[in-house]
Design a protein around this motif. Structure first.
Motif, PDB file in Angstrom:
ATOM      1  N   MET A   1       0.878  -1.198  -0.201  1.00  6.41           N
ATOM      2  CA  MET A   1       0.082  -0.240   0.047  1.00  6.41           C
ATOM      3  C   MET A   1       0.944   1.169   0.024  1.00  6.41           C
ATOM      4  N   ARG A   2       0.339   2.239  -0.422  1.00  5.90           N
ATOM      5  CA  ARG A   2       1.001   3.659  -0.556  1.00  5.90           C
ATOM      6  C   ARG A   2       1.353   4.022   0.686  1.00  5.90           C
ATOM      7  N   GLY A   3       2.855   4.460   0.754  1.00  4.35           N
ATOM      8  CA  GLY A   3       3.400   4.939   1.885  1.00  4.35           C
ATOM      9  C   GLY A   3       3.237   6.315   2.472  1.00  4.35           C
ATOM     10  N   ASN A   4       3.821   6.929   3.414  1.00  2.00           N
ATOM     11  CA  ASN A   4       3.525   7.958   3.703  1.00  2.00           C
ATOM     12  C   ASN A   4       4.032   9.427   2.801  1.00  2.00           C
ATOM     13  N   GLY A   5       4.276   8.871   1.718  1.00  2.00           N
ATOM     14  CA  GLY A   5       5.227  10.102   1.075  1.00  2.00           C
ATOM     15  C   GLY A   5       6.303  10.468   1.222  1.00  2.00           C
ATOM     16  N   LYS A   6       7.018   9.910   2.057  1.00  2.00           N
ATOM     17  CA  LYS A   6       8.523   9.875   2.173  1.00  2.00           C
ATOM     18  C   LYS A   6       9.258   8.684   1.971  1.00  2.00           C
TER      19      LYS A   6
END
Length: 321
Positions: free
Chosen positions: A40-45
């Protein structure tokens, strides 16, 4: 209902309840420990974007400088719509009187410039356009689920077609992928890709989603019942992300491939086994070259032997200087 039946129901209801409770706990653990962080998509970092990943402070600083250089060139953002309706975003940096275009595909839970700032600069200074997409479910691209190349391979095809829309279908095309990006690129070779695709660089890629998940589960001694864990994780992938861990692999992409492939791997990679690259190399039926870099950990071979990396790229891909 007789008294005997009531007693029997009481006797079996407790162990059944305990069993169902344990099942719920087990499924929850698999979701939060395996599926969510990996699929799943991470936190953007981007993960590992620190000195520990780059091995030394000098490598980390070089990546930072090259990233700042890239942004200073004012790259434009271009988009494609994926086969399943996602808006995918890439940086596009044109070169004056370009000799060709490089499509550079980053790895799992990462970002384009985390892995390709240095090579983007190198290719651009040689006179090549560079296109650096965010993979689906990463950064600026839409999507919730990461499928380890199974669906992403279609995105590679679409980016190549988009590049030809922008620059024409006679300008030479090249592409490179690293880690999951490498597996994705190799899987895409099963498509009827544009005829102007000249060569591919495959840096430290695995062979299939199942293979790499099994390897990680086996390596981590704290994962109990790894086959059961992967089986449950695969069911989640079916239900939530509509794909199977064993649905596709790099061998299917390489089976009838005619595009030359340069395979790269670090000898001290403890994440993706070097044996996976060797297996991909052996399975490849097109012109090929295996470049093993001594003392290089996962996904930073470029930093360990930049000069050798450049030299082999130029020679194998027959780049104009």
């Amino acid at each position: 209902m007789t008294a005997k039946t009531k007693v029997l129901i009481k006797q079996i209801s407790l162990p059944i309840g305990i069993f169902l409770g344990l099942c719920v706990i087990f499924i929850s653990v698999v979701f939060f420990a395996l599926f969510k962080p990996n699929f799943m998509r991470g936190n953007g970092k981007p993960t590992h974007m620190d000195e520990k990943h780059f091995l030394t402070k000098e490598n980390e600083e070089k990546n930072k400088v090259d990233t700042e250089w890239f942004y200073a060139q004012n790259p434009e953002e271009i988009t494609v719509e994926s086969f399943d309706g996602l808006k995918l975003v890439a940086y596009n940096l044109p070169a004056e009187n370009a000799k060709g275009t490089w499509l550079l595909i980053h790895g799992h839970q990462s970002a384009p410039l985390r892995e390709y700032a240095g090579l983007a600069k190198f290719f651009h200074e040689l006179g090549y356009n560079v296109v650096l997409p965010y993979q689906r479910a990463h950064g600026k691209s839409e999507g919730t689920y990461i499928t380890f190349g199974v669906k992403e391979r279609y995105d590679i095809r679409d980016w190549l077609l988009k590049i030809n829309e922008i620059y024409g279908d006679t300008l030479p095309l090249y592409m490179e992928g690293i880690s999951m990006g490498c597996a994705t690129v190799l899987m895409s070779l099963s498509f009827d890709l544009p005829a102007n695709l000249q060569s591919v660089v495959a840096d430290c890629g695995y062979t299939s989603p199942y293979d790499i998940m099994w390897k990680v589960a086996k390596k981590d001694k704290n994962v109990p019942l790894p086959r059961l864990v992967l089986g449950v994780g695969n069911k989640m992938a079916h239900i939530l992300a509509d794909f199977d861990f064993e649905e596709y692999d790099t061998f299917k992409g390489l089976r009838y491939n005619k595009v030359p492939v340069m395979f790269v791997h670090g000898t001290e990679d403890t994440f993706v086994p070097i044996e996976m690259t060797i297996a991909n190399y052996q399975y490849c039926t097109s012109e090929k070259f295996l470049y093993l870099i001594e003392k290089a950990p996962h996904a930073i071979s470029y930093f360990i032997d930049e000069e050798g990396y450049h030299k082999n790229l130029i020679e194998f891909c027959k780049l104009q200087q």
